[in-house]
Scaffold this active site. Structure first.
Site, PDB file in Angstrom:
ATOM      1  N   THR A   1       0.837  -1.199   0.000  1.00 45.06           N
ATOM      2  CA  THR A   1       0.000   0.000   0.000  1.00 45.06           C
ATOM      3  C   THR A   1       0.874   1.253   0.000  1.00 45.06           C
ATOM      4  O   THR A   1       2.095   1.181   0.116  1.00 45.06           O
ATOM      5  CB  THR A   1      -0.951  -0.036   1.231  1.00 45.06           C
ATOM      6  OG1 THR A   1      -1.630  -1.286   1.233  1.00 45.06           O
ATOM      7  CG2 THR A   1      -1.960   1.066   1.262  1.00 45.06           C
TER       8      THR A   1
ATOM      9  N   ASN B   1      -2.825  -4.130  -2.431  1.00 53.28           N
ATOM     10  CA  ASN B   1      -2.724  -5.124  -1.373  1.00 53.28           C
ATOM     11  C   ASN B   1      -1.290  -5.611  -1.209  1.00 53.28           C
ATOM     12  O   ASN B   1      -0.420  -4.830  -0.928  1.00 53.28           O
ATOM     13  CB  ASN B   1      -3.729  -6.267  -1.564  1.00 53.28           C
ATOM     14  CG  ASN B   1      -3.968  -7.008  -0.254  1.00 53.28           C
ATOM     15  OD1 ASN B   1      -3.717  -6.476   0.810  1.00 53.28           O
ATOM     16  ND2 ASN B   1      -4.440  -8.230  -0.325  1.00 53.28           N
TER      17      ASN B   1
ATOM     18  N   SER C   1      -8.264  -1.609   5.910  1.00 51.01           N
ATOM     19  CA  SER C   1      -7.757  -0.936   7.117  1.00 51.01           C
ATOM     20  C   SER C   1      -7.218   0.451   6.802  1.00 51.01           C
ATOM     21  O   SER C   1      -6.682   1.125   7.694  1.00 51.01           O
ATOM     22  CB  SER C   1      -6.627  -1.754   7.752  1.00 51.01           C
ATOM     23  OG  SER C   1      -7.126  -2.980   8.216  1.00 51.01           O
TER      24      SER C   1
HETATM   25  N1  GLY Z   1      -5.236  -3.910   1.241  1.00 56.51           N
HETATM   26  C1  GLY Z   1      -4.956  -3.067   2.323  1.00 56.51           C
HETATM   27  C2  GLY Z   1      -6.171  -2.574   3.024  1.00 56.51           C
HETATM   28  O1  GLY Z   1      -7.111  -2.260   2.354  1.00 56.51           O
HETATM   29  O2  GLY Z   1      -6.235  -2.472   4.209  1.00 56.51           O
END
Ligand code: GLY
Length: 580
Positions: free
Chosen positions: A391, A411, A463
């Protein structure tokens, strides 16, 4: 403000009186709702900052943001330029094949929204798609390759930002990224570390390997990475906006490539993708107004829950282990609620009002023992689910006072490590952010349940926690990558902001984290002294020192009292923060 074009929906807070089915229908059917904009309006800003600031994970992205500001763009144009540049120069963390959340503050009228460009599950997706006939999870099916990818949202968000909020043509803001994709950039140590981590998966996708590896092997540091197909994809978006990605030849190539590799995308998936404007989650902590990410991110709700719990303690008067104990217990409870209640608000009833209420937090606080850790097994919940670790995050403030906090992702590092041939688009593996089976943790060990089960067109729980803090005098713009640890990193930074520390301290703080399950406090080397570790262990905490630091926070502070702007980029990463 009145949007000028239509590739979006505008959605009130989840749980605000309309049923989940109704919201799903709304998300599917409503193209545009203009009548509710006034409900979100704040007051116009009366003061302007003395400087603009951009903080991002890559020097070329920070520079692109400032260049666009200097060319007459505002913070939203700069956000297009920075986001697109990161797609080129930090392909490990985000990109056109991914999604994200853009938290916006517009100075002219104080309007604040969260632009939800989160990926959506394909329409042929179903709850058991990563299970075999015995109900067992098929190893890595939600992590590597075409079946792991959800429908990207970042291209739609870039077009939306430019058309609805920007001042410059989309093509102008994309120009630096197009140039960098075509001419290339030297790869750094961070790139090489993550390419090594994903080497085998990248080798399985010939198109991805041809771009990101050097004849099938790890490139050397300084290798010039050129991405001509990505340059063409960016030009398609520059020329045709939203439709340049979601329709036409690029869309066809994406779908053909995904299906030939065993995926389930269709042209209908791409044609149906919409960004959603959502009202941010709001909270208050000791006079600080918090504006943060709304579902389908779990970040804002968990952040406000933790701060509501902690508001009942005189944290500044406590010894370090006593303070850390209470912060850990707040983390444990907020992540437990994340696992049980949170998912895409267009599909599931999220009890936002309850979870955000100080009275609810007081109940959670009452159950915290000052002298003992609460075993997570004693909290009614679900068995073990998680979110990605790579990220990226960037923060922007322009001279008019417009603000952007954006956290974007594909991701895992290099996403699904899969590129449909001829497209230049590295696809996400965000399907792994769903709860693919109740009780089974995802790549990050978070637990989830029915609210985050896979369904056609649904957005996986995230998150990512782009956040604004405002104590009446100081305004902070911040966020970080880091998977499930994002939320606790933002929490620790918010506590540091509250005690008056500057951004370089928030981004450099030693970090610790608890996410309910596994029932472990993980912490960076150097976070706790030997005495503090012993004091926490004596209370019953299981502690695990991580071998490596984590996070890459990008933060800006505007102190309105003396009208000074400062910015900081996490010393753990290779990013830059510049005020001009
Ligand atoms: N893929 C990281 C998140 O959305 O938390």
């Amino acid at each position: 403000m009145t949007p000028r074009t239509a590739p979006s929906t505008l959605v009130r807070p989840a749980g605000a009186g309309i049923g989940g089915v109704g919201r799903a229908l709304l998300a599917g059917l409503l193209v545009l709702v203009t009548g509710t904009h006034g409900a979100f309006a704040q007051a116009a800003d009366t003061q302007t900052p003395s400087a603009a600031a951009v903080a991002s994970a890559h020097p070329l992205a920070t520079r692109a943001g400032h260049d666009i500001l200097q060319a007459g763009g505002n913070a939203f144009d700069a956000a297009v330029a920075v986001g697109a540049m990161l797609a080129v120069v930090e392909p490990t963390g985000s990109g056109l094949g991914g999604g994200g959340f853009w938290l916006l503050h517009r100075a002219a009228d104080g309007r604040e929204i969260m632009l939800d460009g989160r990926e959506r599950a394909p329409l042929d997706a179903h709850a058991d798609m990563y299970l075999d006939t015995d109900g067992a999870v098929i190893p890595a099916a939600s992590i590597n390759g075409a079946l792991a990818s959800a429908i990207p949202g970042t291209p739609a968000a870039l077009a939306h930002l430019a058309s609805q909020y920007g001042r410059l043509p989309l093509a102008r803001s994309l120009a630096p990224a197009i140039h960098a994709a075509r001419e290339g950039f030297p790869v750094d140590a961070h790139y090489l570390q993550l390419a090594r981590f994903r080497l085998e998966a990248l080798r399985r996708s010939p198109a991805a390997a041809a771009i990101f590896l050097d004849q099938g092997d790890l490139p050397k540091e300084g290798y010039i990475l050129r991405q001509p197909d990505l340059a063409r994809a960016l030009e398609s978006i520059a020329g045709h906006g939203h439709a340049g990605f979601y329709a036409g030849p690029l869309a066809q190539d994406l779908v053909d490539g995904v299906r030939a590799a065993g995926g389930i995308w269709s042209l209908r998936d791409l044609a149906g993708y919409r960004v959603v404007e959502r009202e941010p989650v709001r909270g208050e902590y000791r006079g600080i107004r918090i504006t943060t990410a709304a579902p389908p991110s779990s970040g804002g709700i968990a952040l406000v829950t933790m701060l509501n719990i902690l508001a009942g303690y005189p944290l500044e008067d406590l010894a370090a282990p006593d303070r850390a104990h209470l912060v850990i217990e707040a983390m444990r409870r907020a992540y437990r609620d994340r696992a049980v209640y949170l998912g895409d608000p267009d599909f599931t009833e999220v009890p936002m009002e309850v979870l955000l209420s100080p009275a609810y937090a007081a109940g959670l606080r009452n159950a915290i023992r000052p002298d003992r850790a609460t075993p997570s097994a004693m909290l009614p919940g679900v068995a073990a689910d998680a979110t990605g670790t790579d990220t990226t995050h960037f923060s922007i403030l322009d001279r008019a006072g417009n603000r952007v906090a954006a956290t974007l992702s594909i991701n895992l590092p290099f996403g699904a490590a899969f590129m449909p041939p001829g497209t230049g688009i590295l696809l996400n593996n965000e399907m792994d952010d769903f709860s693919i089976k109740p009780g089974v943790g995802n790549s990050y060990g978070l637990v989830g349940a029915q609210p985050n089960a896979i369904a056609p067109g649904k957005r996986p729980l995230s998150s990512m926690t782009p956040t604004f803090l405002d104590d009446g005098r100081r305004i902070a713009i911040l966020g970080t990558p880091g998977g499930s640890r994002i939320i606790t990193m933002v929490l620790l930074a918010a506590l540091d902001f509250q005690r008056g520390a500057p951004p370089r301290e928030w981004v450099g703080l030693r970090r610790y984290h608890h996410q309910y399950l596994p029932d472990v406090v993980s912490y960076e080397p150097g976070t706790f002294s030997a005495d503090e570790t012993a004091a926490l262990a004596a209370r019953g905490h299981t502690l695990e020192e991580r071998t490596r630091p984590y996070g890459n926070m990008q933060a800006i502070l505007w102190d309105r009292a003396d009208n000074r702007v400062s910015a900081a980029s996490d010393p753990r990463g290779g990013g830059t923060a510049e005020t001009r």
